[in-house]
Design an enzyme around this catalytic site. Sequence first.
Site, PDB file in Angstrom:
ATOM      1  N   SER A  38      32.655  32.382  50.644  1.00  0.00           N
ATOM      2  CA  SER A  38      33.790  32.111  50.844  1.00  0.00           C
ATOM      3  C   SER A  38      33.874  30.592  51.457  1.00  0.00           C
ATOM      4  CB  SER A  38      34.954  32.768  51.346  1.00  0.00           C
ATOM      5  OG  SER A  38      35.388  33.953  50.569  1.00  0.00           O
ATOM      6  N   SER A  81      33.599  34.685  45.636  1.00  0.00           N
ATOM      7  CA  SER A  81      33.666  33.544  46.615  1.00  0.00           C
ATOM      8  C   SER A  81      35.411  33.176  46.759  1.00  0.00           C
ATOM      9  CB  SER A  81      33.016  32.047  46.416  1.00  0.00           C
ATOM     10  OG  SER A  81      33.289  31.249  47.338  1.00  0.00           O
ATOM     11  N   ASP A 130      38.120  30.791  47.702  1.00  0.00           N
ATOM     12  CA  ASP A 130      38.274  29.434  48.113  1.00  0.00           C
ATOM     13  C   ASP A 130      39.676  28.962  48.151  1.00  0.00           C
ATOM     14  OD1 ASP A 130      35.179  29.223  47.724  1.00  0.00           O
ATOM     15  OD2 ASP A 130      35.677  29.472  45.522  1.00  0.00           O
TER      16      ASP A 130
END
Length: 421
Positions: free
Chosen positions: A304, A342, A344
Amino acid sequence: MPNTPVHVVSTSSRPRTQKSIWRWLAAGSAASALIVVASAQPHPRAREVGVSPGIYPTGAANAITDVDGVRVGHTTIVEGDRVRTGVTAIVPHGGNVFQDKVAGAVFVGNAFGKLAGSTQVNELGTIETPIVLTNTLSVGTAMDAVVRYTIGQPGNEQVRSVNALVGETNDGGLNDIRGLHVTREHVLEAIRGAKGGPVSEGTVGAGTGTICYGWKGGIGTSSRRVGPSAERRAQGERDYIVGVLAQTNFGGNLTIAGVPIFKSLQPPSRRAASARAQPFESVRQGESFTQDEPAGERAPADGSCMLVVATDAPLDARDLHRLAARAVFGLGRTGSSYSNGSGDFAIAFSTSPEMRSRFNETGARTRAILPTDATSPLFEAVLEATEEAVYNSLFQATTVRSANGTAEAIPIDRVRELLKK
């Protein structure tokens, strides 16, 4: 020998060097000295390595704190051989943020994460508390601390609703994240100790246990100054500052200043993994790279990234949302693969007094807002600052070893060689 808890609050206007931080830690805890190892090489920022993305000049400190009034504080938590985590706080201005809310917005690149408070920010277009970053399982603790901090401020005695804004990345590869080691006091220390000026980067605060492109990641920051043409300056137009702070914990194929570093330089964990049969394999120009098992056996592209963007330009919530989007786009310049795992996120806010909202304000008032057609230079500036913030998070980081795993600092000398080629 007992494992003495060690807490470092990096809040001074002149940050400690990474080497001095770990030397200080070693003096306080022999166990930490054995587990946390700082690289012997110096830790420059990107510009000292010759990497200066883009066309716009930086602010004085090349940090998010170049935006007037913005302050940053860290609490770095290192305990024994398992705890490697922390808190980073970004305070939008020096007053009562709840009473004098800043215009704000959140852009979600991939919502695999826990950005608490984001729905109200996007609904109302305001941010009313310090922004706190920490690890995934400490979001609740951080929210509790931010709420208590806010209702404890003079003038907030009758406040009955607080939208704490707390972001996270998962540092479980290096940190005993299930131990829930972040406390309310750690969060309050970061907020109360927040200062302007240079910002500590690398293995500090919420970046203490993070991993980026398989290397040790952390906190990075950068800024850009955007000015009008000479003709418009003569008409009274002014410069604006855009600053970015990144908590890097993501993956992909590391690219620096357009150079595909990943093709020639891989973290030890990835090199070791290349000798093992893995189910996923990608081939790039005749070279084979296999999925690896970095600290905690996390997929290399997962993790992340939290981005915080500040500007003094009088942007409304709509254009702040667009500005935040460009920050997430900026990760692509460094090689991010924006993987499924991830999360974001980018938070953007304007410190402009024109754009602030007073608590319980109901009367109409005029505002001077930067028109949409004037936003393109700011968009380009945030792309540049995000790219450089990621590089700073990598270059300033130190090697971290714990019982949970290891993340090596990227070898700066080797990067210099590759950039020269």
